[in-house]
Design a protein around this motif. Structure first.
Motif, PDB file in Angstrom:
ATOM      1  N   PRO A  65      37.611  29.253  38.315  1.00 28.01           N
ATOM      2  CA  PRO A  65      36.162  29.467  38.903  1.00 28.01           C
ATOM      3  C   PRO A  65      35.511  28.217  38.391  1.00 28.01           C
ATOM      4  N   SER A  66      35.804  27.306  37.468  1.00 27.80           N
ATOM      5  CA  SER A  66      35.023  26.360  37.079  1.00 27.80           C
ATOM      6  C   SER A  66      35.411  25.026  37.458  1.00 27.80           C
ATOM      7  N   TYR A  67      36.411  24.846  38.416  1.00 31.14           N
ATOM      8  CA  TYR A  67      36.571  23.627  38.772  1.00 31.14           C
ATOM      9  C   TYR A  67      36.771  23.323  40.279  1.00 31.14           C
ATOM     10  N   PRO A  68      36.322  22.185  40.911  1.00 28.66           N
ATOM     11  CA  PRO A  68      35.628  21.092  40.056  1.00 28.66           C
ATOM     12  C   PRO A  68      34.376  21.331  39.419  1.00 28.66           C
ATOM     13  N   ASP A  69      33.564  22.529  39.798  1.00 31.38           N
ATOM     14  CA  ASP A  69      32.267  22.861  39.034  1.00 31.38           C
ATOM     15  C   ASP A  69      32.396  24.513  39.194  1.00 31.38           C
ATOM     16  N   MET A  70      31.161  25.024  38.722  1.00 31.35           N
ATOM     17  CA  MET A  70      30.978  26.495  38.467  1.00 31.35           C
ATOM     18  C   MET A  70      30.605  26.991  39.883  1.00 31.35           C
ATOM     19  N   GLY A  71      30.684  26.321  41.103  1.00 37.77           N
ATOM     20  CA  GLY A  71      30.380  26.767  42.421  1.00 37.77           C
ATOM     21  C   GLY A  71      31.563  27.083  43.110  1.00 37.77           C
ATOM     22  N   ARG A  72      32.630  26.904  42.523  1.00 39.30           N
ATOM     23  CA  ARG A  72      33.890  26.842  43.265  1.00 39.30           C
ATOM     24  C   ARG A  72      34.426  28.306  43.948  1.00 39.30           C
ATOM     25  N   PHE A  73      34.007  29.397  43.394  1.00 38.56           N
ATOM     26  CA  PHE A  73      34.268  30.681  43.920  1.00 38.56           C
ATOM     27  C   PHE A  73      33.517  30.768  45.253  1.00 38.56           C
ATOM     28  N   TRP A  74      32.265  30.405  44.945  1.00 32.42           N
ATOM     29  CA  TRP A  74      31.274  30.624  46.246  1.00 32.42           C
ATOM     30  C   TRP A  74      31.487  29.768  47.413  1.00 32.42           C
ATOM     31  N   HIS A  75      32.034  28.278  47.107  1.00 31.60           N
ATOM     32  CA  HIS A  75      32.366  27.504  47.844  1.00 31.60           C
ATOM     33  C   HIS A  75      33.585  28.222  48.918  1.00 31.60           C
ATOM     34  N   VAL A  76      34.444  28.869  48.232  1.00 29.77           N
ATOM     35  CA  VAL A  76      35.595  29.342  48.711  1.00 29.77           C
ATOM     36  C   VAL A  76      35.225  30.319  49.631  1.00 29.77           C
ATOM     37  N   VAL A  77      34.171  31.574  49.135  1.00 22.37           N
ATOM     38  CA  VAL A  77      33.630  32.768  50.072  1.00 22.37           C
ATOM     39  C   VAL A  77      32.976  32.046  51.215  1.00 22.37           C
ATOM     40  N   GLU A  78      32.253  30.807  51.254  1.00 18.95           N
ATOM     41  CA  GLU A  78      31.661  30.379  52.376  1.00 18.95           C
ATOM     42  C   GLU A  78      32.636  29.873  53.235  1.00 18.95           C
ATOM     43  N   LYS A  79      33.661  28.677  52.694  1.00 18.92           N
ATOM     44  CA  LYS A  79      34.542  28.309  53.643  1.00 18.92           C
ATOM     45  C   LYS A  79      35.473  29.319  54.361  1.00 18.92           C
ATOM     46  N   HIS A  80      35.863  30.357  53.933  1.00 18.89           N
ATOM     47  CA  HIS A  80      36.783  31.280  54.630  1.00 18.89           C
ATOM     48  C   HIS A  80      35.930  32.702  54.923  1.00 18.89           C
ATOM     49  N   LYS A  81      34.711  32.849  54.995  1.00 24.60           N
ATOM     50  CA  LYS A  81      33.833  33.770  55.202  1.00 24.60           C
ATOM     51  C   LYS A  81      34.417  35.015  54.834  1.00 24.60           C
ATOM     52  N   VAL A  82      34.639  35.029  53.310  1.00 25.34           N
ATOM     53  CA  VAL A  82      35.391  36.211  52.593  1.00 25.34           C
ATOM     54  C   VAL A  82      34.301  37.392  52.866  1.00 25.34           C
ATOM     55  N   ASN A  83      34.777  38.525  53.153  1.00 21.71           N
ATOM     56  CA  ASN A  83      34.136  39.813  53.285  1.00 21.71           C
ATOM     57  C   ASN A  83      34.379  40.761  52.193  1.00 21.71           C
ATOM     58  N   ILE A  84      35.439  40.654  51.384  1.00 22.55           N
ATOM     59  CA  ILE A  84      35.584  41.553  50.184  1.00 22.55           C
ATOM     60  C   ILE A  84      36.139  40.704  49.179  1.00 22.55           C
ATOM     61  N   PHE A  85      35.205  40.731  48.118  1.00 19.85           N
ATOM     62  CA  PHE A  85      35.697  39.785  46.873  1.00 19.85           C
ATOM     63  C   PHE A  85      35.814  40.572  45.558  1.00 19.85           C
ATOM     64  N   TYR A  86      37.087  40.217  45.065  1.00 16.98           N
ATOM     65  CA  TYR A  86      37.455  41.167  43.891  1.00 16.98           C
ATOM     66  C   TYR A  86      37.831  40.277  42.935  1.00 16.98           C
ATOM     67  N   THR A  87      37.118  40.332  41.626  1.00 23.68           N
ATOM     68  CA  THR A  87      37.389  39.688  40.608  1.00 23.68           C
ATOM     69  C   THR A  87      37.060  40.209  39.200  1.00 23.68           C
ATOM     70  N   ALA A  88      37.343  39.716  37.880  1.00 22.60           N
ATOM     71  CA  ALA A  88      37.149  40.003  36.651  1.00 22.60           C
ATOM     72  C   ALA A  88      35.690  39.883  35.969  1.00 22.60           C
ATOM     73  N   PRO A  89      35.433  40.977  35.302  1.00 20.83           N
ATOM     74  CA  PRO A  89      33.970  40.759  34.601  1.00 20.83           C
ATOM     75  C   PRO A  89      33.910  39.538  33.841  1.00 20.83           C
ATOM     76  N   THR A  90      35.008  38.932  33.155  1.00 17.49           N
ATOM     77  CA  THR A  90      35.138  37.583  32.479  1.00 17.49           C
ATOM     78  C   THR A  90      34.530  36.563  33.440  1.00 17.49           C
ATOM     79  N   ALA A  91      35.145  36.613  34.584  1.00 13.66           N
ATOM     80  CA  ALA A  91      34.518  35.395  35.430  1.00 13.66           C
ATOM     81  C   ALA A  91      33.091  35.449  35.870  1.00 13.66           C
TER      82      ALA A  91
END
Length: 631
Positions: free
Chosen positions: A318-344
């Protein structure tokens, strides 16, 4: 596939039916799949043995349900989107037809290298599409896959290979993780020095690093593919045949190889995926887990693909190359359902909000969490900043042993409550037990969480050790499956998981057995005895605190700490390294020699106002000494 519950009244009706007539309930769901032969008996069970069999006599192959049956209508639909570690590298998209062809081709590679039905095949790979292909190829030919997370050390890997007597290992020259390149082949080579059962190692080129190949044993993945056709009929399996073994940390040292079987696991992971997330046709679903864990097995590979969903696999962090990576991927692929860990979530919560706000997250419809209970603060941040108050949060409680979700909200159906897993899914019958083994009735209570009736995806045994399976899960509360977790059931009947009550620590969503870590530390020549406990950590949820007694005072505490950390890293893997190591003169023990971890936990938490009764300790003075040196 059939209609799933879409309102709370439908949930209540389905739940009632699943409890009153479970065989009829699960039969109706199972009938929607492709079976070579229908089952003779839906369920046979006895928790005292323990023995559980679902869909006995039914013949199938799980890959026909994940691939073949979708081809008439979904051949050109994307099955897997692969997002690489480096955002500048190309995304890979595999349609159902392409995935089918690749799985069949690699299944033939396995057969050409001596694999057959019933063989155990170890997979130690990075998060690349070939990992999912390998898992499905094993299932296609009836071989049992044992995926080992590619962060474990060579000795942990060797232990798992030997426990299951694997004859083939699938690996890669290396993998990328953030800014690091990790050499996997060298770890495998070291492990295989201790693994006489392994005849072949098939190596994927991922990093291009130079690796040594052992003549007669090691072959290149791409060379083998060049010799294999993509025509591979699926092996017929019995519903109760082994599908996979997956190791989970034990509270008594040796990891436990949980055995999951073909029929019930398929039915349950499909049903829970569709139900909890309310998956809709053509949606893009992303679970950020690694296939090395049960979450990846059930909710990256089998659940989504058996549904005909588009599932996203992510190689990075989640932190590479910066802390916006997850959200970049969500936007890029128009993710509808996102499932992750509380740690992240907690780690991302600490980053500046600009990392979130620069991306368009409007495609998101459902958010989920997995691995440990999510704390309220993180829940509210996730809800407000990622879901924008519009996405239900599915806080799923389940385990490697359960195979699929057990207690979880259903998106837009169950009213959510921060930090609560809410209600059991249809087919799950929880019981809250007191310390004396009595089931507690009603609401507004706390105790140990058990399940009193079987469900299709539950583990059937510990590989090679059914006695341990019985002792671990079915002996504490006879006639019930004991989860090892404590829980509260509030006035609404909602469940909140309060954490482990046995000696397992959940760090960043990973279950780590205290005994395994203690055994690793004890290998150091100057270490006499160790006690390991968990304590709260802002991001990881829990961290590891080690109390260590030495044969003689260390010349330099920091040097010894470093040596211990290196030892744990080599023996188990970096994920098991203690955050704090305190050298102590002695450990608090009862007169019978039992270490009072309860006291050590309180000290690690810096909560020493009430340590309880210490009069039963052999040497109560030890506690004072430890408190004075606490880190």
């Amino acid at each position: 596939m059939s209609k799933i519950v879409t309102s709370f009244s439908e949930y209540q009706d389905a739940y009632k039916q699943s409890v009153e007539n479970p065989e009829q309930f699960w039969s109706a769901i199972a009938e929607e799949f492709t079976w070579r032969r229908k089952w003779d008996k839906t369920l046979e069970w006895d928790f005292n043995k323990p023995e559980v069999k679902w869909f006995q006599g039914g013949k199938l192959n799980i890959t026909e349900n994940c691939l073949d049956r979708h081809l008439p209508e979904r051949a050109n639909q994307t099955a897997i989107i692969w997002e690489p570690n480096d955002p500048n590298d190309a995304t890979v998209k595999l349609t159902y037809q392409e995935l089918f062809d690749k799985v069949c081709q690699f299944a033939n590679v396995l057969k050409n290298n001596g694999a057959k039905k019933g063989d155990r095949i170890c997979i130690y790979m990075p998060m690349v599409p070939e990992l999912a292909i390998a898992v499905l190829a094993c299932a296609r030919i009836g071989a049992v896959h044992s995926v080992v997370f590619a962060g474990f050390s060579s000795s942990s890997l060797a232990g798992r290979i030997n426990d299951a007597s694997c004859n083939i290992v699938l690996t890669s020259d290396g993998g990328f993780r953030g800014g690091k390149t990790i050499g996997l082949k060298s770890i495998v080579d070291e492990a295989l020095e201790q693994c006489p059962s392994v005849e072949k190692s098939i190596v994927l080129q991922r990093t291009g690093e130079e690796v040594s190949m052992k003549e007669g044993r090691d072959v290149w993945w791409h060379d083998e593919l060049a010799k294999a056709s993509n025509n591979c009929p699926a092996e017929e399996m019995d519903a109760e045949d082994l599908l996979f073994i997956l190791y989970t940390s034990g509270s008594t040292g040796k990891p436990k190889g949980m055995v999951h079987t073909c029929g019930g696991y398929m039915v349950y992971t499909n049903y829970t995926f569709r139900t909890a997330f309310q998956y809709k046709e053509q949606e893009i679903y992303w679970c950020t887990a690694d296939v090395g864990w049960i979450t990846g097995h059930s909710y990256i590979v089998y659940g989504p693909l058996s549904t005909g969903a588009t599932t996203l696999m992510f190689e990075g962090v989640p932190s590479y190359p910066d802390m916006g990576r997850f959200w970049h991927v969500v936007e890029k692929h128009k993710v509808n359902i996102f499932y992750t860990a509380p740690t992240a979530i907690r780690a991302l919560e600490k980053a500046d909000l600009s990392f979130v706000n620069k991306y368009d997250l409007s495609s998101l419809r459902v958010l989920g969490t997995v691995g440990e209970p999510i704390n309220e603060e993180a829940w509210h941040w996730y809800d407000e900043h990622i879901g924008k108050g519009n996405c239900p949060i599915i806080d799923t409680w389940w385990q490697t042993e359960t195979g699929g979700f057990m207690i979880s909200p259903i998106a837009d159906v169950t009213k959510t409550k921060p930090a609560f897993a809410t209600l059991p899914l249809p087919g799950i019958q929880p019981a809250v037990m007191d310390a004396d083994g009595k089931e507690l009735d009603g609401n507004g209570l706390e105790g140990r969480l058990c399940v009193k009736f079987p469900w299709p995806s539950m583990a059937r045994t510990i590989y090679g050790d059914h006695e341990r399976f019985k002792n671990t899960y079915f002996s504490t509360f006879p006639g019930k499956y004991f989860t090892g977790d404590g829980c509260k059931r509030d006035e609404d009947g909602y469940y909140r998981i309060t954490g482990r009550v046995d000696d397992v620590i959940i760090v960043s969503g990973h279950n780590l057995g205290t005994a395994e870590i203690e055994n690793a530390i004890d290998e150091h020549e100057n270490v006499c005895e160790t006690a390991v406990v968990g304590y709260p950590h802002d991001i990881k949820g829990s961290s590891i605190y080690a109390y260590v007694t030495c044969y003689h005072d260390p010349e330099n505490d920091d040097t010894l700490r470093k040596e211990i950390l290196d030892l744990v890293s080599r023996t188990i893997g970096p994920i098991a390294k203690p955050e704090k190591i305190q050298f102590v003169s002695g450990l608090p023990k009862t007169r019978s020699g039992k270490i009072m971890r309860r006291i050590l936990r309180k000290i690690a938490e810096k909560d020493t106002s009430n340590l309880g009764d210490t009069s039963t300790l052999l040497d109560p003075g030890v506690v004072e000494d430890i408190m004075q040196g606490v880190l």
